[in-house]
Enzyme design. Structure first.
Site, PDB file in Angstrom:
ATOM      1  N   ASN A   7       1.351  -1.732   0.186  1.00 61.28           N
ATOM      2  CA  ASN A   7       0.350   0.169  -0.406  1.00 61.28           C
ATOM      3  C   ASN A   7       0.702   0.723  -0.164  1.00 61.28           C
ATOM      4  OD1 ASN A   7      -2.224   2.110   0.292  1.00 61.28           O
ATOM      5  ND2 ASN A   7      -2.776   1.537   1.923  1.00 61.28           N
ATOM      6  N   ARG A  90      -2.118  -1.878  -3.745  1.00 61.42           N
ATOM      7  CA  ARG A  90      -3.678  -1.327  -3.283  1.00 61.42           C
ATOM      8  C   ARG A  90      -3.396   0.159  -4.324  1.00 61.42           C
ATOM      9  NH1 ARG A  90      -4.993   3.752   0.566  1.00 61.42           N
ATOM     10  NH2 ARG A  90      -6.680   3.814   0.311  1.00 61.42           N
ATOM     11  N   HIS A 179     -12.466   3.985   0.144  1.00 58.50           N
ATOM     12  CA  HIS A 179     -12.257   2.863   0.541  1.00 58.50           C
ATOM     13  C   HIS A 179     -13.019   1.639   0.286  1.00 58.50           C
ATOM     14  CE1 HIS A 179     -12.478   6.106   4.391  1.00 58.50           C
ATOM     15  NE2 HIS A 179     -10.780   5.432   4.161  1.00 58.50           N
ATOM     16  N   HIS A 207     -17.249   2.793   7.539  1.00 54.67           N
ATOM     17  CA  HIS A 207     -15.731   3.111   8.329  1.00 54.67           C
ATOM     18  C   HIS A 207     -15.662   4.265   8.269  1.00 54.67           C
ATOM     19  CE1 HIS A 207     -11.417   1.898   6.712  1.00 54.67           C
ATOM     20  NE2 HIS A 207     -11.975   3.375   7.325  1.00 54.67           N
ATOM     21  N   ARG A 240     -10.882  16.691   7.367  1.00 58.67           N
ATOM     22  CA  ARG A 240     -11.189  17.157   6.153  1.00 58.67           C
ATOM     23  C   ARG A 240     -12.911  17.455   6.473  1.00 58.67           C
ATOM     24  NH1 ARG A 240      -9.849  11.365   2.457  1.00 58.67           N
ATOM     25  NH2 ARG A 240      -9.057  10.375   4.792  1.00 58.67           N
ATOM     26  N   ARG A 284      -9.518  10.514  20.286  1.00 55.83           N
ATOM     27  CA  ARG A 284      -9.351  10.429  21.676  1.00 55.83           C
ATOM     28  C   ARG A 284      -8.961  12.282  22.089  1.00 55.83           C
ATOM     29  NH1 ARG A 284      -5.703   5.154  20.023  1.00 55.83           N
ATOM     30  NH2 ARG A 284      -5.574   7.187  18.497  1.00 55.83           N
ATOM     31  N   GLU A 383      -7.823  -4.476   4.869  1.00 59.13           N
ATOM     32  CA  GLU A 383      -8.381  -3.989   3.488  1.00 59.13           C
ATOM     33  C   GLU A 383      -7.448  -5.369   3.218  1.00 59.13           C
ATOM     34  OE1 GLU A 383      -8.266  -0.222   4.891  1.00 59.13           O
ATOM     35  OE2 GLU A 383      -9.205   0.166   2.703  1.00 59.13           O
TER      36      GLU A 383
END
Ligand code: AMP
Length: 399
Positions: A7, A90, A179, A207, A240, A284, A383
């Site tokens: 990836n 990927r 995704h 997701h 985002r 968190r 994935e």
């Protein structure tokens, strides 16, 4: 069959070596800050990891380091490169050309390159990974697994944007999603979990990580998803913005004197949880701050959960119902508070979270009540396994 899953990101390269038939991860690791002098390479399994600090010039050098670590030294997983049977890459953007994973040949490489316009950083990085493997492991079968291919079943009324049609013809501007490998995996696992064929179920897959997307999967077929032409669309994310009024873009350019790069940067890297809380893109930290009374952190929580809730409602309408809602990724798997906020108030839709089950930890599990008409599941995504499995199947079929 041992498949090396690669990836490649713009400045990173993640990998796993997977024994497909036994679902065993033989090795995993990551090269970070590729292209810089303070790069490092982390290699090994969980509690047995090594970190090598060394400059990594490019992806080719990163892959050479990975192959070295896989085959020699105390953390070697295999004795020689002959033990790698195939490589799965990927690739983020497959455009309209790829509705499934494919074996890589020169034509596929040319298409990935052509599509780089739609995902400049990602597709170019994937190409660098592919080229490096061609150089270092000539002749090994390689597959490309696209983030977008699962969403090629989405119909024009859902993937088109209501802008002049000629722009679609000229630039192929439409929804492609992202995704996809994760959504495909968790939908499949969810069907197995509830012990019903995927083809009999209406599933909403969420997701929720640093990047967030949500999909409607109607009888095994993706019918809508929240990410668009790029992964900026849809849900509010870590940094985002997700979907906003498009008029905000020219407004900011006019009033703040921003260039296209700057406005892109603002929406991709300075918005979302980080932009609202002013604290972090990491939920968190936002959670801690909100529990200490920080109002903007609490607002970020409320906006995030509202955004997911709204899409769940949309997709119930799109499919005319839902049987299973699945959550995955960092937030979806771990944040009970966010899950509680998302599902509060949905009882009249037959969706009832079990407060105690929601607090539990562990792998695949159900967190809805026994009375809930809709089952809510947590399925940790995988994935890499999907990429390995697709590669295995393609190589097997070609033999
Ligand atoms: P991912 O992109 O899947 O690695 O997810 C990253 C996101 O998951 C970050 O925003 C993390 O803050 C969030 N996350 C991971 N663990 C927890 C947790 N225990 N509680 C809240 N958020 C978490």
């Amino acid at each position: 069959m041992n498949v090396l899953v690669i990836n490649a990101g713009s400045s990173s390269l993640k990998y796993q070596l997977i024994q497909v038939e036994t679902h065993t991860v033989l090795a995993r690791g990551i090269c970070e800050r590729v292209g810089s002098d303070d790069a490092f390479h982390k290699h090994g399994l969980d509690d047995d990891e090594v970190v090598i600090d060394a400059p990594i010039k490019d992806h080719s050098e990163a892959i050479a380091m990975v192959l070295e670590a896989l085959t020699s030294g105390p953390h070697a997983a295999i004795s020689s490169l002959d033990d790698i049977d195939a490589i799965g890459h990927r690739v983020v953007q497959g455009g309209k050309y790829f509705d499934s994973s494919v074996l890589i040949d020169e034509e596929v490489i040319a298409r990935i390159d052509e599509l780089a316009e739609l995902a400049p950083l990602h597709n170019k990085a994937a190409l660098m990974g592919i080229e490096a493997c061609q150089k270092l492991m000539a002749g090994k079968p390689m597959a490309a697994v696209f983030d977008t291919s699962f969403f090629q079943t989405i119909q024009p009324h859902a993937y088109m944007y209501p802008i002049p049609y000629e722009l679609y013809e000229k630039y192929a501007i439409r929804k492609y999603g992202a995704h996809g490998t994760s959504h495909r995996y968790i939908a499949e696992r969810a069907a197995q979990f509830v012990d019903e064929p995927l083809e009999d179920l209406k599933i909403i897959t969420c997701h929720l990580g640093n990047g967030c997307s949500i999909s409607a999967i109607d009888h095994g077929v993706a019918v809508d998803t929240s990410m668009g032409l790029t992964p900026l669309d849809g849900l509010m994310m870590g940094t985002r913005s997700g979907a906003i009024d498009p008029a905000i873009v020219p407004f900011l350019m006019d009033h703040e004197g921003l260039s296209t790069d700057e406005v892109n940067d603002l929406l991709n890297k300075k918005s979302g949880l980080l932009g609202i809380s002013g604290i972090s893109n990491d939920l968190r930290s936002v959670r801690t701050a909100s529990e200490e009374g920080d109002e903007r952190a609490q607002l970020a929580y409320e906006m995030y959960s509202h955004s997911v809730k709204k899409y769940i409602g949309q997709y119930i309408a799109v499919m005319g119902g839902v049987d299973v809602i699945v959550l995955t990724a960092g937030v979806g798997e771990n944040c009970d508070k966010m899950r509680r906020m998302i599902f509060t108030g949905l009882q009249s839709l037959g969706i009832e979270l079990d407060i105690e089950r929601n607090k539990g930890r562990g792998g695949e599990r159900e967190i809805s009540t026994d009375e809930s008409i809709v089952q809510i599941l947590i399925i940790p995504t995988n994935e890499e396994y999907m990429i390995a499995r697709d590669t295995f199947e393609l190589v097997h079929d070609a033999e």
